[in-house]
Structure formats: C-alpha cells, structure tokens
Design a protein around this motif. Structure first.
Motif, short mmCIF file in Angstrom:
data_model
loop_
_atom_site.label_atom_id
_atom_site.label_comp_id
_atom_site.label_asym_id
_atom_site.label_seq_id
_atom_site.Cartn_x
_atom_site.Cartn_y
_atom_site.Cartn_z
N MET A 1 -7.17 3.29 -15.60
CA MET A 1 -7.32 3.82 -14.25
C MET A 1 -8.80 3.97 -13.94
N GLN A 2 -9.30 3.17 -13.02
CA GLN A 2 -10.73 3.17 -12.73
C GLN A 2 -11.15 4.38 -11.90
N TYR A 3 -10.30 4.84 -10.98
CA TYR A 3 -10.62 5.96 -10.11
C TYR A 3 -9.57 7.06 -10.27
N PHE A 4 -10.02 8.30 -10.22
CA PHE A 4 -9.09 9.42 -10.25
C PHE A 4 -8.65 9.74 -8.82
N PRO A 5 -7.35 9.68 -8.54
CA PRO A 5 -6.89 9.94 -7.16
C PRO A 5 -6.92 11.43 -6.85
N LEU A 6 -7.40 11.78 -5.66
CA LEU A 6 -7.39 13.17 -5.21
C LEU A 6 -7.41 13.20 -3.68
N PHE A 7 -7.00 14.34 -3.12
CA PHE A 7 -7.08 14.56 -1.69
C PHE A 7 -8.06 15.70 -1.46
N PRO A 114 -8.60 5.27 0.15
CA PRO A 114 -7.44 4.38 0.06
C PRO A 114 -6.83 4.12 1.43
N ALA A 115 -5.91 3.15 1.48
CA ALA A 115 -5.06 2.99 2.65
C ALA A 115 -4.03 4.11 2.63
N VAL A 116 -3.74 4.68 3.80
CA VAL A 116 -2.92 5.88 3.87
C VAL A 116 -1.74 5.67 4.81
N ILE A 117 -0.56 6.11 4.37
CA ILE A 117 0.61 6.21 5.23
C ILE A 117 0.76 7.69 5.54
N ASP A 118 0.61 8.05 6.81
CA ASP A 118 0.54 9.45 7.21
C ASP A 118 1.84 9.91 7.84
N ARG A 119 2.50 10.83 7.16
CA ARG A 119 3.66 11.54 7.70
C ARG A 119 3.39 13.03 7.52
N SER A 120 2.30 13.48 8.07
CA SER A 120 1.79 14.83 7.81
C SER A 120 2.91 15.86 7.86
N PRO A 121 2.93 16.75 6.84
CA PRO A 121 1.95 16.92 5.76
C PRO A 121 2.12 15.96 4.59
N ILE A 126 -2.67 4.40 -1.17
CA ILE A 126 -2.58 3.24 -2.06
C ILE A 126 -3.93 2.54 -2.08
N SER A 127 -4.35 2.12 -3.26
CA SER A 127 -5.68 1.55 -3.42
C SER A 127 -5.67 0.43 -4.45
N SER A 128 -6.56 -0.52 -4.29
CA SER A 128 -6.76 -1.58 -5.28
C SER A 128 -8.09 -1.40 -6.01
N SER A 129 -8.66 -0.19 -5.94
CA SER A 129 -9.97 0.10 -6.53
C SER A 129 -11.06 -0.79 -5.92
N GLY A 130 -10.87 -1.13 -4.66
CA GLY A 130 -11.87 -1.92 -3.95
C GLY A 130 -11.81 -3.41 -4.21
N THR A 131 -10.80 -3.90 -4.93
CA THR A 131 -10.77 -5.32 -5.30
C THR A 131 -10.10 -6.21 -4.26
N SER A 132 -9.09 -5.68 -3.53
CA SER A 132 -8.35 -6.53 -2.61
C SER A 132 -7.82 -5.72 -1.43
N PRO A 133 -8.66 -5.44 -0.43
CA PRO A 133 -8.22 -4.66 0.73
C PRO A 133 -7.07 -5.32 1.50
N VAL A 134 -7.06 -6.65 1.58
CA VAL A 134 -6.00 -7.33 2.33
C VAL A 134 -4.64 -7.12 1.66
N TRP A 139 0.76 -4.09 1.42
CA TRP A 139 1.69 -3.14 0.81
C TRP A 139 1.79 -1.86 1.64
N ARG A 140 0.71 -1.48 2.30
CA ARG A 140 0.79 -0.30 3.16
C ARG A 140 1.81 -0.51 4.28
N GLN A 141 1.83 -1.71 4.85
CA GLN A 141 2.79 -2.01 5.92
C GLN A 141 4.21 -1.96 5.39
N ARG A 142 4.42 -2.46 4.16
CA ARG A 142 5.78 -2.45 3.59
C ARG A 142 6.23 -1.02 3.29
#
Length: 410
Positions: A1-7, A114-121, A126-134, A139-142
C-alpha cells in the motif's frame, strides 16, 4: 500500500491553493464543499474565483508565490501547470513539514486526492496512487451506479438512533447483527421511498423486538493460495463472520478477505492415529467441530476456512457434532484442483465442486437436513467405513484416504 487512506476535517482550516485556472477551480470547489478556508496565490483569477471572492469565500493573497504564504496553513495544493513554480511550492511545503498535493505530478505529492462517490455523510474514495486517473474515473462511474441515492439518508437515520441502539443492545456483536438485519429489511425500501416516519417506526419496532441471536457455523472450502477462486457465498460468509478458524496452509491474500474486526485463529493440523479412530472422523476434526459448536452457542457466526479438497467424512463429522447440539450448519464448497496439469497462462485447471453431501447416521436422521433420503441411504457412514477398513486390513493407505475412495465408489 503506497498511500495511507484517510479523510481530513477541513472545516475552518486554512488551505493554500497556488493557481486559479480550470484545474484549480475543480480543486477549490471540492475544498469549499469541505468547509476549508481557501487562500489563493495566482497571477489572475478564473471567473469562478472572482465570484467566490465577491462572496467572501476565498482570500486572494498575491500574484506570485512566496514561502511566507505557508504561514499557519494546514494543507497546500499547487495547480499552476508551471513545473518550476510547482516545484518551488512543493519544496517550501516539505521544508515546513506540510502536506502538499501537486496536480498531475505524483513525484511532487506528499498526499493525493482520490475520486469520490459522495452520498453524504457516506463517502466512497478510490485511487490508483496517481498511476491511472482514467481507470479510476471508469470505476468511479461503475460504483456510482451501484450506490443508491438514499444511502446518505440511511446513514443519517442510523446516526440519530445510534445512542438508543447502544443503550438497548449491550455488545458490539449484537449491535452489528441488528444493523445488518435492519439494512436488509423493508426499512431500506421505506427510506428509498422517502417515507422517513414509517422507516423510523420500523426501526423502533425491530429494536423493541430484538431477541438474542442464534449462532451458526459455516464451513468454507477454498483454494489456500488464490483469493480469486473464493465463491460469492464464501466471500459473504467471511465478511459476516464474528470468528474465523483457518488452517495453517491458508495464505495471507486469502486471509485478507476476512472482515477486519473479526476474530481469527489458526488451526494446526493434527490427525489422530488409526487406532484412535472412534467412528466420527479424525480427532482433529472432532476437536475443531466441538470448538465451532461452543463458539456458536455464544451467538457467534463462526467460519471454518478449509483448504479444498477435503475428505467428505470431515464434513460429516462436523455435521454430526453440530446436529446433536442443534447448531445451524452451512457448507460452502470451493473450486478444487481437478488435476496437476497447468494451462498456458500458468493457471491450474479447476472445476466447480459438487454440492456437499453429508453422511448422517441413523441415530441422527430425525435432525432436519437438506439431504435427500435416497442420497442419505446411499452414502456410507463413518462407522461402516471403519468396519470395512479393518476387515480389508488396508494398512498401505490412511484411513482418511480410504474413506474418500469408498465414498467415490458409491
């Protein structure tokens, strides 16, 4: 895991945004939604920034970046598109131990967004660690299509009732089972229809009628090395388990599919000598089944994660011990290896396992079971196999292998 996920909670916190073009506009919009106090350094402002400035939502500090602009800043975002300026901002932030994100330049990022799907709260990132934004956008759309719009409302209602549920249900396991049952009930449909009053009435009804949950045992047969061969039923069982007993051969990638907060226990294989066979399978299997029974009696959902394939008599032993205690049992077959041959892509040839068939002795035929009466009569019991084994004096093979071979002949 290259990056630690946090909000991060940015409400009222100062964020320095260097740049005010099209890309910086998208960054600023997200930061404003999070409640950040944005300070902008840019040679000129895009129309959106001018509107935000007139509304008093941002501060325009200067046209050229200076290290002094980092004073009292919580985060830094550089979106100028100028490699020299972005490098200068990143180095200055690093010198002050500040987290800095440089848009489209992973080498100059101490954090990424990361790309975010927002259904607040509720938020799904979801992230590719900067390797493949497309790819991440794909996957965000799916995922967006899979996550209902009323998910946030479900979370808000659960938040309002959380204290009352904690007061009513004393243990973490009881509360988790309650919420899982609630979200899978008509409560979800009522929220989706917008009938919040009826949904909360349904929640209250289920909470008042909450009874002690009966435990259950699930035996999961799985390939010990490849998590991709876990069936959907197996994954669901591992994610719902309170306790998972797994064999020593089960690899770390497979164990990672277990729910993070579930208890885990590794079982060391220990087969009993032939002269200790008591008609109910090996002593090791009997001991494990006894532990499964005792844990399930405490209301736990217990999973025994086994390496496929296994002798059918092992499942029979487990079924007999649990049936005597009236503990529910489910057996999930795996995808066993059908032969040693390998395919050209390096994978082994596997075929789906047949449905589990458990030999039940006559003394237990009154216990409810999904096995057909015809099949029950055709399968030899362990006691019968033991007598046949001793009569034939087959000392050139283990009893377990002899049991398996006899069941295959039936």
């Amino acid at each position: 895991m290259q990056y630690f996920p946090l909000f991060a909670d940015l409400k009222g916190r100062a964020v320095l945004l260097v740049g005010a073009g099209e890309v910086a506009t998208r960054k600023a919009d997200s930061l404003l939604q999070a409640g950040a106090d944005i300070r902008v350094v840019a040679r000129e402002l895009a129309p959106a920034f001018l509107d935000w400035q007139n509304e008093g939502r941002i501060q325009w500090l200067a046209r050229e970046f200076q290290p002094e602009h980092l004073q009292d800043v919580f985060l830094v975002v550089s979106a100028t598109g100028d490699a020299e300026v972005d490098s200068q901002v990143f180095k200055a932030a690093q010198a002050r131990h500040l987290l800095c994100n440089t848009v489209d330049d992973p080498q100059r990022c101490s954090f990424i967004t990361p790309a975010v799907i927002d259904r607040s709260p509720i938020q799904v990132a979801i992230s590719s660690s900067g390797t493949s934004p497309v790819l991440i956008r794909h996957w965000r759309q799916r995922i967006e299509a899979l996550l209902p719009q009323h998910t946030g409302t479900l979370a808000n209602i659960a938040g309002r009732w959380r204290a009352r549920v904690q007061e009513k249900l004393g243990t973490v396991r009881e509360r988790r089972h309650f919420w899982e049952t609630l979200f899978a009930s008509r409560f979800d449909a009522l929220v989706a229809q917008g009938d919040i009053a009826a949904a909360e009435a349904e929640l209250a009804r289920q909470l008042d009628g909450q009874a002690a949950r009966q435990g259950e045992v699930v035996v999961v047969h799985a390939d010990p090395d490849d998590p991709g061969l876990l069936t959907l039923h197996a994954l669901r069982a591992l994610q719902a388990a309170d306790l998972v007993l797994y064999e020593a051969r089960v690899s770390e990638p497979v164990r990672q599919q277990i729910r993070k907060d579930a208890e885990r226990s590794c079982l060391a294989p220990a087969l009993a000598p032939h002269d200790q066979f008591d008609g109910t399978g090996s002593q090791h299997v009997a001991r494990v089944a006894t532990r499964l029974r005792d844990e399930a009696r405490q209301g736990k959902r217990v999973v025994w994660l086994r390496c496929a394939p296994q002798a059918p008599s092992d499942d029979s032993t487990c079924a007999q011990i649990l049936a005597r205690a009236h503990v529910p049992l489910r057996i999930i077959p795996g995808v066993p290896v059908s032969g040693p041959d390998s395919r050209s892509d390096g994978s082994r040839h596997r075929q789906p396992a047949p449905a589990a068939t458990l030999p039940i002795p006559v003394s237990l035929q009154a216990v409810p079971t999904t096995m057909s009466p015809v099949r029950r009569l055709r399968v030899a019991t362990p006691q019968h196999l033991h007598r046949l084994y001793r009569r034939k004096h087959r000392h050139d093979t283990t009893l377990r292998h002899f049991q398996a071979s006899q069941n295959r002949k039936i």
